[in-house]
Motif scaffolding. Sequence first.
Motif, PDB file in Angstrom:
ATOM      1  N   PRO A 154      30.278 -12.091   1.017  1.00 53.04           N
ATOM      2  CA  PRO A 154      29.196 -11.731  -0.352  1.00 53.04           C
ATOM      3  C   PRO A 154      28.788 -11.035  -1.591  1.00 53.04           C
ATOM      4  O   PRO A 154      29.115  -9.962  -0.847  1.00 53.04           O
ATOM      5  CB  PRO A 154      28.122 -12.994   1.130  1.00 53.04           C
ATOM      6  CG  PRO A 154      29.000 -13.089   1.747  1.00 53.04           C
ATOM      7  CD  PRO A 154      29.796 -12.653   2.183  1.00 53.04           C
ATOM      8  N   PRO A 155      28.835 -11.483  -2.722  1.00 53.79           N
ATOM      9  CA  PRO A 155      28.462 -10.284  -3.600  1.00 53.79           C
ATOM     10  C   PRO A 155      27.269  -9.055  -2.626  1.00 53.79           C
ATOM     11  O   PRO A 155      27.906  -7.971  -2.607  1.00 53.79           O
ATOM     12  CB  PRO A 155      28.315 -10.975  -4.409  1.00 53.79           C
ATOM     13  CG  PRO A 155      28.561 -12.311  -4.565  1.00 53.79           C
ATOM     14  CD  PRO A 155      28.673 -12.476  -3.081  1.00 53.79           C
ATOM     15  N   ASP A 156      26.109  -9.193  -2.215  1.00 52.05           N
ATOM     16  CA  ASP A 156      25.889  -8.481  -1.741  1.00 52.05           C
ATOM     17  C   ASP A 156      25.599  -7.306  -0.109  1.00 52.05           C
ATOM     18  O   ASP A 156      25.375  -6.057  -0.367  1.00 52.05           O
ATOM     19  CB  ASP A 156      23.710  -8.722  -1.522  1.00 52.05           C
ATOM     20  CG  ASP A 156      24.172 -10.503  -0.379  1.00 52.05           C
ATOM     21  OD1 ASP A 156      25.183 -10.781  -0.110  1.00 52.05           O
ATOM     22  OD2 ASP A 156      22.763 -10.914   0.410  1.00 52.05           O
ATOM     23  N   VAL A 157      26.661  -8.351   0.459  1.00 51.67           N
ATOM     24  CA  VAL A 157      27.628  -8.098   1.645  1.00 51.67           C
ATOM     25  C   VAL A 157      28.240  -6.681   1.179  1.00 51.67           C
ATOM     26  O   VAL A 157      28.515  -5.876   1.882  1.00 51.67           O
ATOM     27  CB  VAL A 157      27.944  -8.998   2.601  1.00 51.67           C
ATOM     28  CG1 VAL A 157      27.941  -8.284   3.810  1.00 51.67           C
ATOM     29  CG2 VAL A 157      26.612  -9.699   3.115  1.00 51.67           C
ATOM     30  N   PHE A 174      40.791  -0.507   0.171  1.00 53.31           N
ATOM     31  CA  PHE A 174      40.627  -1.603   0.127  1.00 53.31           C
ATOM     32  C   PHE A 174      38.929  -1.940  -0.974  1.00 53.31           C
ATOM     33  O   PHE A 174      38.209  -1.207  -0.276  1.00 53.31           O
ATOM     34  CB  PHE A 174      39.649  -2.302   1.690  1.00 53.31           C
ATOM     35  CG  PHE A 174      40.876  -2.225   2.763  1.00 53.31           C
ATOM     36  CD1 PHE A 174      41.470  -3.214   2.465  1.00 53.31           C
ATOM     37  CD2 PHE A 174      40.885  -1.149   3.451  1.00 53.31           C
ATOM     38  CE1 PHE A 174      42.799  -3.082   3.331  1.00 53.31           C
ATOM     39  CE2 PHE A 174      41.749  -1.451   4.520  1.00 53.31           C
ATOM     40  CZ  PHE A 174      43.227  -2.550   4.661  1.00 53.31           C
ATOM     41  N   ASN A 175      39.248  -2.849  -1.496  1.00 55.83           N
ATOM     42  CA  ASN A 175      37.902  -2.390  -2.633  1.00 55.83           C
ATOM     43  C   ASN A 175      37.075  -3.829  -1.701  1.00 55.83           C
ATOM     44  O   ASN A 175      37.891  -5.122  -2.480  1.00 55.83           O
ATOM     45  CB  ASN A 175      38.470  -2.781  -3.769  1.00 55.83           C
ATOM     46  CG  ASN A 175      37.603  -2.824  -5.267  1.00 55.83           C
ATOM     47  OD1 ASN A 175      35.993  -2.567  -4.855  1.00 55.83           O
ATOM     48  ND2 ASN A 175      38.334  -3.746  -6.333  1.00 55.83           N
ATOM     49  N   LEU A 176      35.743  -3.323  -1.150  1.00 54.27           N
ATOM     50  CA  LEU A 176      35.113  -4.830  -1.201  1.00 54.27           C
ATOM     51  C   LEU A 176      34.484  -5.441  -1.521  1.00 54.27           C
ATOM     52  O   LEU A 176      33.381  -6.390  -1.564  1.00 54.27           O
ATOM     53  CB  LEU A 176      34.214  -3.807   0.181  1.00 54.27           C
ATOM     54  CG  LEU A 176      34.925  -3.240   1.626  1.00 54.27           C
ATOM     55  CD1 LEU A 176      33.356  -2.823   1.983  1.00 54.27           C
ATOM     56  CD2 LEU A 176      36.000  -4.755   2.254  1.00 54.27           C
ATOM     57  N   GLN A 177      33.976  -4.553  -2.934  1.00 51.73           N
ATOM     58  CA  GLN A 177      33.283  -5.750  -3.955  1.00 51.73           C
ATOM     59  C   GLN A 177      34.344  -6.370  -4.414  1.00 51.73           C
ATOM     60  O   GLN A 177      33.688  -6.780  -5.865  1.00 51.73           O
ATOM     61  CB  GLN A 177      33.150  -4.522  -4.629  1.00 51.73           C
ATOM     62  CG  GLN A 177      31.451  -4.001  -4.016  1.00 51.73           C
ATOM     63  CD  GLN A 177      30.557  -2.788  -5.073  1.00 51.73           C
ATOM     64  OE1 GLN A 177      31.405  -1.674  -5.495  1.00 51.73           O
ATOM     65  NE2 GLN A 177      29.820  -2.960  -5.293  1.00 51.73           N
ATOM     66  N   ALA A 178      35.625  -5.912  -4.582  1.00 53.82           N
ATOM     67  CA  ALA A 178      36.576  -7.664  -5.056  1.00 53.82           C
ATOM     68  C   ALA A 178      36.393  -8.775  -4.900  1.00 53.82           C
ATOM     69  O   ALA A 178      35.488  -9.638  -4.441  1.00 53.82           O
ATOM     70  CB  ALA A 178      37.717  -7.416  -5.124  1.00 53.82           C
ATOM     71  N   ALA A 251      23.262  -1.855   7.721  1.00 51.09           N
ATOM     72  CA  ALA A 251      23.437  -3.021   6.133  1.00 51.09           C
ATOM     73  C   ALA A 251      23.360  -4.506   7.021  1.00 51.09           C
ATOM     74  O   ALA A 251      21.946  -4.958   5.872  1.00 51.09           O
ATOM     75  CB  ALA A 251      24.708  -2.808   5.948  1.00 51.09           C
ATOM     76  N   ILE A 252      23.428  -5.151   7.910  1.00 56.13           N
ATOM     77  CA  ILE A 252      23.565  -5.730   8.410  1.00 56.13           C
ATOM     78  C   ILE A 252      22.233  -6.326   8.761  1.00 56.13           C
ATOM     79  O   ILE A 252      21.587  -7.747   8.618  1.00 56.13           O
ATOM     80  CB  ILE A 252      25.008  -6.740   9.548  1.00 56.13           C
ATOM     81  CG1 ILE A 252      25.895  -5.797   9.319  1.00 56.13           C
ATOM     82  CG2 ILE A 252      24.787  -7.643  10.167  1.00 56.13           C
ATOM     83  CD1 ILE A 252      27.289  -6.884   9.505  1.00 56.13           C
ATOM     84  N   ASP A 253      21.074  -5.218   9.536  1.00 54.07           N
ATOM     85  CA  ASP A 253      20.150  -5.476   9.756  1.00 54.07           C
ATOM     86  C   ASP A 253      19.231  -5.925   9.152  1.00 54.07           C
ATOM     87  O   ASP A 253      18.096  -6.228   8.715  1.00 54.07           O
ATOM     88  CB  ASP A 253      20.010  -4.047  10.457  1.00 54.07           C
ATOM     89  CG  ASP A 253      20.506  -4.098  11.861  1.00 54.07           C
ATOM     90  OD1 ASP A 253      20.918  -5.419  12.714  1.00 54.07           O
ATOM     91  OD2 ASP A 253      20.488  -2.853  13.120  1.00 54.07           O
ATOM     92  N   PHE A 259      25.908 -12.787   8.340  1.00 50.03           N
ATOM     93  CA  PHE A 259      25.656 -13.160   6.925  1.00 50.03           C
ATOM     94  C   PHE A 259      26.746 -14.502   7.734  1.00 50.03           C
ATOM     95  O   PHE A 259      27.469 -14.395   8.575  1.00 50.03           O
ATOM     96  CB  PHE A 259      26.191 -12.274   6.546  1.00 50.03           C
ATOM     97  CG  PHE A 259      27.047 -11.314   6.368  1.00 50.03           C
ATOM     98  CD1 PHE A 259      28.790 -11.721   6.653  1.00 50.03           C
ATOM     99  CD2 PHE A 259      27.844 -10.602   7.955  1.00 50.03           C
ATOM    100  CE1 PHE A 259      30.079 -11.122   6.443  1.00 50.03           C
ATOM    101  CE2 PHE A 259      28.177  -9.597   8.308  1.00 50.03           C
ATOM    102  CZ  PHE A 259      30.104 -10.296   7.758  1.00 50.03           C
ATOM    103  N   ARG A 260      27.240 -15.283   6.675  1.00 47.30           N
ATOM    104  CA  ARG A 260      28.584 -15.943   6.370  1.00 47.30           C
ATOM    105  C   ARG A 260      28.949 -15.936   5.395  1.00 47.30           C
ATOM    106  O   ARG A 260      28.929 -15.126   4.793  1.00 47.30           O
ATOM    107  CB  ARG A 260      27.296 -17.239   6.086  1.00 47.30           C
ATOM    108  CG  ARG A 260      26.817 -18.516   7.024  1.00 47.30           C
ATOM    109  CD  ARG A 260      26.600 -19.911   6.451  1.00 47.30           C
ATOM    110  NE  ARG A 260      27.728 -20.272   6.792  1.00 47.30           N
ATOM    111  CZ  ARG A 260      28.364 -20.769   8.255  1.00 47.30           C
ATOM    112  NH1 ARG A 260      27.963 -20.875   9.149  1.00 47.30           N
ATOM    113  NH2 ARG A 260      28.905 -21.853   8.045  1.00 47.30           N
TER     114      ARG A 260
END
Length: 276
Positions: A154-157, A174-178, A251-253, A259-260
């Motif tokens: 998900p974009p925010d994640v 790795f571009n995690l915002q791709a 970040a997950i906390d 998250f899904r």
Amino acid sequence: MPTIPPERARLSENAPHQHRQAAESFGSDAERYDRARPRYPDAMVDRIVARSPGPDVLDVGCGTGIAARQFQAAGCKVLGVEPDARMADRARQLGVEADVATFEAWDPAGREFDAVIAGQAWHWVDPVAGAARAAQVLRPGGRLAAFWNVFELPPDVAEAFAAVYQRVMPDSPFNLQATTKQAMDGYQVLFSKAADGIREVGGFSDPEQWRFDWEWSYSRDAWLDQMPTHGALAQLSSDDLAEVLEGVGAAIDAMGGSFRMRYTTVVVAAARTGAA
């Protein structure tokens, strides 16, 4: 019998199969790999089984037997081929027969199969030599099916994780915002190489792509558990890995502890034609 065309036998130096040390790092924690890595959609397994002439399956790069056990549950008899003895040992412990070898060097000893599968592994195989070996062991009408899980954060994640990676791993590829499209475009290179290898060898129907979309919910602990099973992270120093895990966990906390994830599983499939 299909063979490797001599003019195409030499592949790009950047081909993943020429850098197997990354793949063979996964066995350093085979139990975690098996516990944490995502499975494959049942609909995909059912389709491959339905399109194959019988129950005998060869799993290339079987790892700890994640896909193999899913095919066993669908009524198949599965043999794995795995270059990392640690991963093969774990597969055997979990009920999957496995030979230790690279697929290109593996000796089938006259054995034949109704399907040759490869889950998250075909890019570690020479796509031409691999297709030739698959053609050698498949019965007429048998199915070659290589498949990959493509994930979409998900974009925010993705934004939160990217900030951690940028701080600890500024040179990460790795571009995690791709976007999903960009992620799929990157994987499309792998899909195309697999299909091109099949076409070069001959003896198969024209390769098809099948797509399966699904979702999975990750808790904080489940996501952190699988992170070290990815190639780039598996090769980090223990201090850097700990820093990445700490940052991602925080970040997950902040998102509520879970998250899904959206997944797309893509299969490159072709049927063996002609006489065996």
